[in-house]
Scaffold this motif. Structure first.
Motif, PDB file in Angstrom:
ATOM      1  N   ILE A  27       0.875  -1.116   0.006  1.00  0.00           N
ATOM      2  CA  ILE A  27      -0.023  -0.113  -0.094  1.00  0.00           C
ATOM      3  C   ILE A  27       0.858   1.291   0.089  1.00  0.00           C
ATOM      4  O   ILE A  27       2.059   1.525   0.944  1.00  0.00           O
ATOM      5  CB  ILE A  27      -0.928  -0.031   1.128  1.00  0.00           C
ATOM      6  N   ILE A  28       0.695   2.120  -1.100  1.00  0.00           N
ATOM      7  CA  ILE A  28       1.406   3.170  -1.179  1.00  0.00           C
ATOM      8  C   ILE A  28       0.628   4.606  -1.511  1.00  0.00           C
ATOM      9  O   ILE A  28      -0.499   4.407  -1.897  1.00  0.00           O
ATOM     10  CB  ILE A  28       2.426   3.110  -2.314  1.00  0.00           C
ATOM     11  N   GLU A  29       1.274   5.573  -1.050  1.00  0.00           N
ATOM     12  CA  GLU A  29       0.630   6.803  -1.637  1.00  0.00           C
ATOM     13  C   GLU A  29       0.895   7.275  -2.926  1.00  0.00           C
ATOM     14  O   GLU A  29       1.795   6.736  -3.505  1.00  0.00           O
ATOM     15  CB  GLU A  29       1.433   8.158  -0.776  1.00  0.00           C
ATOM     16  N   ILE A  30      -0.493   7.706  -3.675  1.00  0.00           N
ATOM     17  CA  ILE A  30      -0.372   7.672  -5.205  1.00  0.00           C
ATOM     18  C   ILE A  30       0.970   8.874  -5.414  1.00  0.00           C
ATOM     19  O   ILE A  30       1.469   8.621  -6.564  1.00  0.00           O
ATOM     20  CB  ILE A  30      -1.750   8.576  -5.628  1.00  0.00           C
ATOM     21  N   LYS A  31       1.036   9.714  -4.618  1.00  0.00           N
ATOM     22  CA  LYS A  31       2.041  10.847  -4.716  1.00  0.00           C
ATOM     23  C   LYS A  31       3.398  10.400  -4.898  1.00  0.00           C
ATOM     24  O   LYS A  31       4.445  10.879  -5.427  1.00  0.00           O
ATOM     25  CB  LYS A  31       1.897  12.144  -4.091  1.00  0.00           C
ATOM     26  N   SER A  32       3.794   9.166  -4.279  1.00  0.00           N
ATOM     27  CA  SER A  32       5.054   8.682  -4.381  1.00  0.00           C
ATOM     28  C   SER A  32       5.342   7.998  -5.954  1.00  0.00           C
ATOM     29  O   SER A  32       6.602   7.850  -6.032  1.00  0.00           O
ATOM     30  CB  SER A  32       5.247   7.332  -3.254  1.00  0.00           C
ATOM     31  N   LEU A  33       4.473   8.125  -6.676  1.00  0.00           N
ATOM     32  CA  LEU A  33       4.677   7.371  -7.763  1.00  0.00           C
ATOM     33  C   LEU A  33       5.300   8.620  -8.850  1.00  0.00           C
ATOM     34  O   LEU A  33       5.743   8.430  -9.996  1.00  0.00           O
ATOM     35  CB  LEU A  33       3.285   6.903  -8.772  1.00  0.00           C
ATOM     36  N   PHE A  34       5.243   9.653  -8.336  1.00  0.00           N
ATOM     37  CA  PHE A  34       5.866  11.146  -9.222  1.00  0.00           C
ATOM     38  C   PHE A  34       7.355  11.152  -8.829  1.00  0.00           C
ATOM     39  O   PHE A  34       7.495  11.526  -7.373  1.00  0.00           O
ATOM     40  CB  PHE A  34       4.997  12.317  -8.831  1.00  0.00           C
ATOM     41  N   ILE A  35       8.094  11.250  -9.529  1.00  0.00           N
ATOM     42  CA  ILE A  35       9.530  11.164  -9.330  1.00  0.00           C
ATOM     43  C   ILE A  35      10.150  12.156 -10.242  1.00  0.00           C
ATOM     44  O   ILE A  35       9.995  12.196 -11.445  1.00  0.00           O
ATOM     45  CB  ILE A  35      10.168   9.993  -9.517  1.00  0.00           C
ATOM     46  N   ALA A  36      10.994  13.287  -9.567  1.00  0.00           N
ATOM     47  CA  ALA A  36      11.471  14.455 -10.249  1.00  0.00           C
ATOM     48  C   ALA A  36      12.486  13.888 -11.272  1.00  0.00           C
ATOM     49  O   ALA A  36      13.091  14.153 -12.409  1.00  0.00           O
ATOM     50  CB  ALA A  36      11.977  15.430  -9.339  1.00  0.00           C
ATOM     51  N   SER A  37      13.316  13.214 -10.484  1.00  0.00           N
ATOM     52  CA  SER A  37      14.574  12.411 -11.497  1.00  0.00           C
ATOM     53  C   SER A  37      14.872  11.154 -10.989  1.00  0.00           C
ATOM     54  O   SER A  37      14.989  10.523  -9.821  1.00  0.00           O
ATOM     55  CB  SER A  37      15.767  13.432 -11.140  1.00  0.00           C
ATOM     56  N   SER A  38      14.455  10.049 -12.002  1.00  0.00           N
ATOM     57  CA  SER A  38      14.608   8.676 -11.658  1.00  0.00           C
ATOM     58  C   SER A  38      16.320   8.399 -11.671  1.00  0.00           C
ATOM     59  O   SER A  38      16.545   7.149 -10.958  1.00  0.00           O
ATOM     60  CB  SER A  38      13.991   7.806 -13.000  1.00  0.00           C
ATOM     61  N   GLU A  39      17.054   9.307 -12.090  1.00  0.00           N
ATOM     62  CA  GLU A  39      18.689   8.743 -12.084  1.00  0.00           C
ATOM     63  C   GLU A  39      19.053   8.996 -10.807  1.00  0.00           C
ATOM     64  O   GLU A  39      19.762   8.117 -10.284  1.00  0.00           O
ATOM     65  CB  GLU A  39      19.283   9.908 -13.055  1.00  0.00           C
ATOM     66  N   SER A  40      18.227   9.679  -9.639  1.00  0.00           N
ATOM     67  CA  SER A  40      18.745   9.847  -8.164  1.00  0.00           C
ATOM     68  C   SER A  40      18.291   8.405  -7.669  1.00  0.00           C
ATOM     69  O   SER A  40      18.966   8.094  -6.827  1.00  0.00           O
ATOM     70  CB  SER A  40      18.172  11.033  -7.552  1.00  0.00           C
ATOM     71  N   ILE A  41      17.294   8.088  -8.140  1.00  0.00           N
ATOM     72  CA  ILE A  41      16.945   6.651  -7.411  1.00  0.00           C
ATOM     73  C   ILE A  41      18.062   5.482  -7.720  1.00  0.00           C
ATOM     74  O   ILE A  41      18.368   4.764  -6.757  1.00  0.00           O
ATOM     75  CB  ILE A  41      15.490   6.110  -8.140  1.00  0.00           C
ATOM     76  N   VAL A  42      18.338   5.430  -9.040  1.00  0.00           N
ATOM     77  CA  VAL A  42      19.618   4.390  -9.227  1.00  0.00           C
ATOM     78  C   VAL A  42      20.904   4.886  -8.562  1.00  0.00           C
ATOM     79  O   VAL A  42      21.328   3.900  -7.892  1.00  0.00           O
ATOM     80  CB  VAL A  42      19.824   4.581 -10.871  1.00  0.00           C
ATOM     81  N   ILE A  43      21.256   6.134  -8.522  1.00  0.00           N
ATOM     82  CA  ILE A  43      22.282   6.524  -7.691  1.00  0.00           C
ATOM     83  C   ILE A  43      22.202   6.257  -6.243  1.00  0.00           C
ATOM     84  O   ILE A  43      23.150   5.488  -5.809  1.00  0.00           O
ATOM     85  CB  ILE A  43      22.709   8.027  -7.812  1.00  0.00           C
ATOM     86  N   LYS A  44      21.203   6.501  -5.658  1.00  0.00           N
ATOM     87  CA  LYS A  44      21.152   5.898  -4.261  1.00  0.00           C
ATOM     88  C   LYS A  44      21.203   4.610  -3.974  1.00  0.00           C
ATOM     89  O   LYS A  44      21.429   4.193  -3.096  1.00  0.00           O
ATOM     90  CB  LYS A  44      19.501   6.611  -3.648  1.00  0.00           C
ATOM     91  N   LYS A  45      20.443   3.844  -4.897  1.00  0.00           N
ATOM     92  CA  LYS A  45      20.541   2.301  -4.889  1.00  0.00           C
ATOM     93  C   LYS A  45      22.089   1.845  -4.744  1.00  0.00           C
ATOM     94  O   LYS A  45      22.342   0.869  -4.031  1.00  0.00           O
ATOM     95  CB  LYS A  45      19.628   1.733  -5.986  1.00  0.00           C
ATOM     96  N   LEU A  46      22.849   2.538  -5.493  1.00  0.00           N
ATOM     97  CA  LEU A  46      24.297   2.090  -5.720  1.00  0.00           C
ATOM     98  C   LEU A  46      24.963   2.515  -4.496  1.00  0.00           C
ATOM     99  O   LEU A  46      25.900   1.797  -3.950  1.00  0.00           O
ATOM    100  CB  LEU A  46      24.841   2.862  -6.911  1.00  0.00           C
ATOM    101  N   ILE A  47      24.533   3.567  -4.148  1.00  0.00           N
ATOM    102  CA  ILE A  47      25.289   4.079  -2.696  1.00  0.00           C
ATOM    103  C   ILE A  47      25.156   3.087  -1.702  1.00  0.00           C
ATOM    104  O   ILE A  47      25.870   2.793  -0.916  1.00  0.00           O
ATOM    105  CB  ILE A  47      24.958   5.638  -2.466  1.00  0.00           C
TER     106      ILE A  47
END
Length: 405
Positions: A332-352
């Motif tokens: 169960i998630i908030e709908i607004k969590s599907l809006f992402i300003a930059s998907s690149e930051s998600i990848v970078i954070k995952k790598l970190i």
């Protein structure tokens, strides 16, 4: 003397009562909508609620915990209450609402100021004025872009705008945390005593302004507005009819005023239902991979993208998704969590996270080293940016992660 007649034409949008009602209903969470309807039924005798039979969203035998919502007042409610007392133009108030609904669980801004500027076509002066309003709200530090920004906002409010102190925050915050006083003193050409004084002052500030406020990540029972499930390798949206109450008008509706008010309410609820359905059906296309594989597969997506495709105003999208949850294959998630300003930051954070998870705990990676490892993966980030992302992930500094023998 010139006695010419000058005519000035002004175009204004006059909001009718039914338009205001529609906007308010669209913005309400399912719980607020139920509470609102209960009040309306007591006021308007021609209104009746038709209760929907229990659906697959809840067990028919046992009451589901999803039938209940925490009554805890949220940070967003508190901020909106403060905005209501301020004399702001309709445009500025709308943008302020948009900003506070894009804060994370620390009270930090989840998108860039530049994106807000472009989305609402603001001048640099207007953007500054709007953020001055945001920064004036309690708790102090709300709306900051990062930790450094948060500290400087609080210092400005306390009338402690010291260029040296701001330079220390911008360039030597981690060194200050590690108590490298001599290194800082040599670089800033100030005494160690003065640095310790600055440290004492900074310790009076709150690095997490939303601390102590409910911001949506605390465990609580929620009612999902819709369910998104995988059916034959395709995604299917099913709106939860239990949170879209059906209203009917009693047969003895002789009072025209009551009848019209009831009709407007029915139309507003129908519009809420249709708008949310349109948004969700587009979101399962835009974020298709997320529902199958998780948050690492979220793509860059803004409210403007959805608004443009649906030919709706950004504020309509913002209202429609506010405080609304969906039941998905990823939980169960908030709908607004599907809006992402930059998907690149998600990848970078995952790598970190991966680098730090696999590091030698007796000799943990420095931010400089992580920056180098990211470069080998094709991402060029300065040490400061790595520190910012690490901080956002809630990961301690190199010194604090080190296991001492």
């Amino acid at each position: 003397m010139d006695f010419s007649l000058k005519l000035k034409q002004n175009m204004k949008l006059i909001l009718t009562q039914d338009m205001k009602l529609s906007m308010n209903v669209l913005e309400m969470s399912s719980t607020k909508l139920r509470e609102f309807l209960e009040k309306e039924i007591n006021k308007n005798p021609v209104l009746e609620i038709v209760y929907t039979p229990r659906s697959k969203f809840s067990d028919e035998e046992t009451p589901s915990p999803l039938d209940f919502l925490s009554k805890e007042k949220s940070l967003f409610d508190f901020l909106e209450e403060q905005l209501a007392y301020l004399k702001l133009s309709k445009k500025f108030k709308e943008i302020c609402h948009y900003i506070i609904n894009n804060l994370d669980n620390r009270g930090y801004l989840t998108l860039s100021k530049n994106e807000i500027k472009k989305t609402f076509k603001l001048s640099t002066k207007e953007l500054k004025e709007i953020f001055n309003v945001i920064y004036s709200l309690e708790p102090s530090g709300i709306g900051a872009e990062n930790l450094k920004d948060c500290l400087k906002i609080q210092l400005t409010i306390k009338d402690k705008k010291d260029p040296l102190l701001f330079s220390l925050i911008d360039n030597y915050l981690e060194d200050l945390g590690n108590k490298n006083f001599k290194f800082i003193a040599d670089n800033l050409h100030i005494s160690i005593e003065k640095i310790k004084g600055y440290l004492t002052l900074l310790q009076t500030l709150d690095p997490i302004p939303a601390r102590g406020y409910f911001v949506g990540n605390k465990t609580r029972y929620i009612v999902p507005d819709a369910k998104i499930e995988i059916v034959n390798k395709e995604l299917k949206v099913t709106l939860n009819e239990e949170v879209f109450p059906k209203i009917k008008i009693s047969s003895d509706a002789s009072n025209k005023n009551n009848y019209q008010n009831a009709l407007n309410l029915i139309k507003a609820i129908e519009k809420r239902y249709i708008t949310l359905e349109k948004i969700l059906n587009l979101l399962i296309i835009k974020q298709f991979e997320f529902f199958f594989f998780g948050k690492e597969h979220l793509k860059t997506l803004t409210l403007k993208d959805i608004a443009t495709e649906l030919n709706l105003h950004i504020s309509t999208i913002s209202r429609a998704i506010k405080e609304k949850f969906i039941d998905t294959p990823q939980g169960i998630i908030e709908i607004k969590s599907l809006f992402i300003a930059s998907s690149e930051s998600i990848v970078i954070k995952k790598l970190i996270e991966e680098f730090i998870h696999n590091e030698n705990k007796y000799s943990p990676l420095s931010d400089e080293k992580i920056s180098y490892l990211l470069k080998n993966k094709g991402f060029s980030l300065a040490r400061r940016t790595v520190a910012k992302y690490r901080d956002e992930l809630g990961i301690l500094s190199t010194r604090e992660r080190k296991i001492k023998i």
